[in-house]
Design a protein around this motif. Structure first.
Motif, PDB file in Angstrom:
ATOM      1  N   UNK A 295       9.380   7.879 -34.101  1.00 57.13           N
ATOM      2  CA  UNK A 295       9.908   9.020 -34.835  1.00 57.13           C
ATOM      3  C   UNK A 295      11.302   9.455 -34.386  1.00 57.13           C
ATOM      4  N   UNK A 296      11.706   9.110 -33.162  1.00 52.59           N
ATOM      5  CA  UNK A 296      13.001   9.584 -32.680  1.00 52.59           C
ATOM      6  C   UNK A 296      13.675   8.588 -31.751  1.00 52.59           C
ATOM      7  N   UNK A 297      15.008   8.446 -31.890  1.00 51.65           N
ATOM      8  CA  UNK A 297      15.822   7.593 -31.018  1.00 51.65           C
ATOM      9  C   UNK A 297      17.120   8.326 -30.711  1.00 51.65           C
ATOM     10  N   UNK A 298      17.551   8.282 -29.450  1.00 54.51           N
ATOM     11  CA  UNK A 298      18.820   8.909 -29.075  1.00 54.51           C
ATOM     12  C   UNK A 298      19.497   8.101 -27.970  1.00 54.51           C
ATOM     13  N   UNK A 299      20.775   7.762 -28.192  1.00 51.83           N
ATOM     14  CA  UNK A 299      21.583   7.130 -27.152  1.00 51.83           C
ATOM     15  C   UNK A 299      22.044   8.188 -26.139  1.00 51.83           C
ATOM     16  N   UNK A 300      22.105   7.795 -24.884  1.00 51.88           N
ATOM     17  CA  UNK A 300      22.761   8.630 -23.874  1.00 51.88           C
ATOM     18  C   UNK A 300      24.271   8.493 -24.081  1.00 51.88           C
ATOM     19  N   UNK A 301      25.006   9.604 -24.183  1.00 54.40           N
ATOM     20  CA  UNK A 301      26.446   9.523 -24.476  1.00 54.40           C
ATOM     21  C   UNK A 301      27.188   8.628 -23.488  1.00 54.40           C
ATOM     22  N   UNK A 302      28.108   7.821 -24.051  1.00 55.55           N
ATOM     23  CA  UNK A 302      28.999   6.928 -23.305  1.00 55.55           C
ATOM     24  C   UNK A 302      28.260   5.827 -22.549  1.00 55.55           C
ATOM     25  N   UNK A 303      27.053   5.510 -22.965  1.00 57.56           N
ATOM     26  CA  UNK A 303      26.287   4.412 -22.361  1.00 57.56           C
ATOM     27  C   UNK A 303      25.556   3.662 -23.462  1.00 57.56           C
ATOM     28  N   UNK A 304      24.874   2.576 -23.072  1.00 50.45           N
ATOM     29  CA  UNK A 304      23.986   1.857 -23.981  1.00 50.45           C
ATOM     30  C   UNK A 304      22.520   2.082 -23.612  1.00 50.45           C
ATOM     31  N   UNK A 305      22.262   3.122 -22.829  1.00 51.47           N
ATOM     32  CA  UNK A 305      20.885   3.540 -22.555  1.00 51.47           C
ATOM     33  C   UNK A 305      20.419   4.453 -23.689  1.00 51.47           C
ATOM     34  N   UNK A 306      19.135   4.392 -23.988  1.00 49.43           N
ATOM     35  CA  UNK A 306      18.624   5.254 -25.060  1.00 49.43           C
ATOM     36  C   UNK A 306      17.173   5.641 -24.789  1.00 49.43           C
TER      37      UNK A 306
ATOM     38  N   UNK B 205       4.291   9.380 -26.394  1.00 49.55           N
ATOM     39  CA  UNK B 205       4.998   8.836 -25.230  1.00 49.55           C
ATOM     40  C   UNK B 205       6.498   8.844 -25.489  1.00 49.55           C
ATOM     41  N   UNK B 206       7.276   9.156 -24.451  1.00 47.73           N
ATOM     42  CA  UNK B 206       8.740   9.071 -24.476  1.00 47.73           C
ATOM     43  C   UNK B 206       9.138   7.951 -23.517  1.00 47.73           C
ATOM     44  N   UNK B 207      10.034   7.065 -23.974  1.00 48.72           N
ATOM     45  CA  UNK B 207      10.430   5.924 -23.155  1.00 48.72           C
ATOM     46  C   UNK B 207      11.951   5.862 -23.034  1.00 48.72           C
ATOM     47  N   UNK B 208      12.381   5.333 -21.888  1.00 45.25           N
ATOM     48  CA  UNK B 208      13.807   5.212 -21.554  1.00 45.25           C
ATOM     49  C   UNK B 208      14.135   3.722 -21.470  1.00 45.25           C
ATOM     50  N   UNK B 209      15.185   3.288 -22.220  1.00 43.76           N
ATOM     51  CA  UNK B 209      15.472   1.866 -22.372  1.00 43.76           C
ATOM     52  C   UNK B 209      16.907   1.535 -21.990  1.00 43.76           C
ATOM     53  N   UNK B 210      17.109   0.264 -21.638  1.00 45.45           N
ATOM     54  CA  UNK B 210      18.441  -0.299 -21.427  1.00 45.45           C
ATOM     55  C   UNK B 210      18.768  -1.154 -22.647  1.00 45.45           C
ATOM     56  N   UNK B 211      19.774  -0.744 -23.424  1.00 44.97           N
ATOM     57  CA  UNK B 211      20.104  -1.435 -24.656  1.00 44.97           C
ATOM     58  C   UNK B 211      20.839  -2.746 -24.468  1.00 44.97           C
ATOM     59  N   UNK B 212      21.351  -3.010 -23.265  1.00 43.57           N
ATOM     60  CA  UNK B 212      22.049  -4.269 -22.992  1.00 43.57           C
ATOM     61  C   UNK B 212      21.104  -5.342 -22.439  1.00 43.57           C
ATOM     62  N   UNK B 213      20.188  -4.925 -21.567  1.00 44.91           N
ATOM     63  CA  UNK B 213      19.248  -5.875 -20.975  1.00 44.91           C
ATOM     64  C   UNK B 213      17.907  -5.913 -21.708  1.00 44.91           C
ATOM     65  N   UNK B 214      17.754  -5.024 -22.705  1.00 45.07           N
ATOM     66  CA  UNK B 214      16.549  -4.997 -23.555  1.00 45.07           C
ATOM     67  C   UNK B 214      15.270  -4.812 -22.716  1.00 45.07           C
ATOM     68  N   UNK B 215      15.304  -3.879 -21.787  1.00 48.35           N
ATOM     69  CA  UNK B 215      14.144  -3.664 -20.943  1.00 48.35           C
ATOM     70  C   UNK B 215      13.872  -2.166 -20.820  1.00 48.35           C
TER      71      UNK B 215
END
Length: 520
Positions: free
Chosen positions: A209-220, A228-238
């Motif tokens: 239902x929701x996605x948000x990038x952390x400003x000035x990064x590729x983390x989201x 559940x809320x999850x924290x991801x690395x958009x470059x390493x896909x993990x």
């Protein structure tokens, strides 16, 4: 500050004191954003309107009828000069901010002005500007994502890949990555310039239902209906971190501040959770190890459940129970029917109406449920304040007298569907019933067991009576047909025999004439 909206209210919260500082009446809000230096709030509603509020004066400035259907989404343009809104009328509308003179107060007030309208192929579920202002991205109900030039509205490209509609989008601060979350439980990471899919991640066990990038990064961050809320690395896909104990119900949306140090989440349990960035070091490998250990323990528990001894009911062979897993892909029609059924039950529970009226209405709703979708609908409904309510309505329907006046007609054969629905509920939630100590629920199940047997017995007698009647009518028609056929055959045989006798007499007369001529 944080703005939240719900069925009939808009609230503004102070993040430091965690207190509500404004509470304003509104329509059914689906989306809200701060505009004009956090002095105004714009709300998109289910009725299709945009409501502009002045926070300093705590009043509604203007209400704009933006869409013929629900206004699902809106986004502030990068230069803060306007907003774009998408709705159920398959249109994306572009609004600019303007100052107009108020005739009553003589002061200038903020207003919206419609400048452009973009027509798309299907309902626009989410609208997002790229931070560089080059593109505007629209997710449609037909499971596609389309990119348009933000200035000319010229079509750029279409992204395919999701099997179900995309509910949420976000774009990184450098306008390089686009992330999309769908009802198919997957997060896809795209290159925004060429539309190439970098990675598809099975992220949640339910709709995202929701996605948000952390400003000035590729983390989201991501959230979904699995709470559940999850924290991801958009470059390493993990996955980096998971927050599983934050809410007791579906997480509808998340927001992050401009520094990326504060995360806010809103849930269906009517709560807001705030998350602050800590100075403690985070080790992703350690988090993965903990997750693997928890999954291993969960698998051991499941093996213990599968190795359990069968109960006395299962040994008797009267009812055969089987393990029912959640479907991997939910049918959209089944989801709509389940949501409509839940809305009807909630509405009639809150209404102060006669019990007979509610029973008749729910009978009409249950009667229209396709038999092929019963299991999916039961799996979608919540157990508490869902399945228990449905069992109560089924008990009222099955206990209705045939001679009572109303729309419930047991002679139609719809009682068989109600009984089948009861059996499906018991079959799917059998383990849940065994682990629930609810005397009222057990009494309801006991009463339903008796009512189901009675109704099936009556239905069986009706069918047997009809079969005997048809057999009697068939025998009667057959006997009449045999009598008519026999009479016709007898008359036909008599006629043929008479013709044969005449023919024989004629040949005998000719033979006698020939003999007389030969003697002469």
């Amino acid at each position: 500050m944080i703005s939240t909206t719900c069925k009939n209210e808009l609230k503004i919260w102070n993040t430091r004191t965690q207190q509500c500082i404004r509470s304003l009446h509104s329509e059914y809000g689906l989306k809200c954003i701060f505009i004009s230096g956090n002095k105004h709030v714009l709300v998109a509603t289910k009725q299709g309107s945009l409501m502009l509020y002045d926070l300093l004066g705590s009043r509604l400035l203007q209400k704009y009828l933006a869409h013929d259907g629900p206004a699902y989404s809106m986004d502030l343009c990068p230069d803060k000069s306007g907003v774009a809104s998408g709705g159920g009328d398959a249109c994306v509308k572009f609004w600019t901010f303007d100052l107009v003179m108020n005739a009553k107060t003589g002061e200038k007030e903020l207003s919206l002005k419609l400048t452009k309208t973009l027509k798309v192929q299907d309902e626009a579920l989410c609208v997002k500007y790229s931070p560089d202002g080059k593109f505007i991205v629209v997710s449609l109900l037909d499971c596609t994502i389309q990119l348009f030039n933000a200035q000319t509205l010229k079509f750029h490209l279409t992204l395919y890949g999701h099997k179900l509609p995309t509910f949420t989008l976000d774009i990184s601060s450098d306008s390089q990555l686009l992330i999309s979350g769908s009802a198919d439980k997957n997060i896809k990471i795209w290159g925004i310039n060429h539309g190439d899919c970098h990675k598809s991640i099975f992220a949640h066990s339910d709709s995202i239902m929701g996605l948000r990038f952390v400003p000035k990064t590729h983390y989201f961050f991501s959230c979904g209906k699995d709470r559940i809320i999850k924290y991801w690395d958009g470059d390493k896909f993990r996955k980096i971190q998971e927050f599983s104990n934050s809410h007791k119900n579906e997480v509808w949306d998340i927001a992050i501040n401009s520094t990326g140090q504060l995360l806010c989440s809103g849930s269906g349990d009517r709560s807001i959770s705030l998350w602050m960035e800590s100075d403690e070091p985070l080790f992703p490998l350690e988090e993965e190890r903990k997750e693997l250990e928890s999954k291993f323990d969960e698998n051991l528990d499941n093996e213990d459940k599968f190795d359990r001894k069968p109960s006395a009911i299962e040994k008797s062979g009267i009812i055969e129970f089987k393990e029912v897993d959640k479907p991997t892909r939910k049918n959209m029609d089944a989801i709509d029917r389940a949501e409509y059924l839940m809305e009807c039950m909630t509405e009639w529970k809150n209404k102060e109406a006669k019990k007979s009226a509610a029973t008749e209405f729910m009978y009409g709703v249950i009667r229209n449920i396709p038999t092929s979708q019963m299991e999916e609908i039961i799996l979608i409904l919540p157990f508490q304040n869902g399945i228990d309510w449905l069992l109560g309505y089924l008990m009222d329907i099955l206990s209705c007298d045939q001679n009572e006046k109303g729309t419930i007609d047991k002679s139609r054969g719809d009682m068989e569907k109600c009984v089948k629905l009861c059996l499906c509920i018991v079959e799917i939630h059998y383990q849940r019933f065994l682990g629930t100590y609810n005397l009222e629920l057990f009494r309801c199940l006991k009463t339903l067991s008796i009512l189901c047997r009675q109704n099936l017995t009556d239905y069986k007698r009706t069918i047997g009576h009809n079969l005997e009647t048809f057999a009697y009518l068939q025998d009667l028609m057959k006997s009449k047909a045999e009598y008519a056929f026999g009479t016709f055959q007898r008359d036909k045989n008599l006629f043929i025999n008479a013709q044969k006798d005449k023919l024989v007499e004629t040949w005998d007369d000719k033979d006698n004439d020939v003999d007389e001529e030969m003697e002469m």
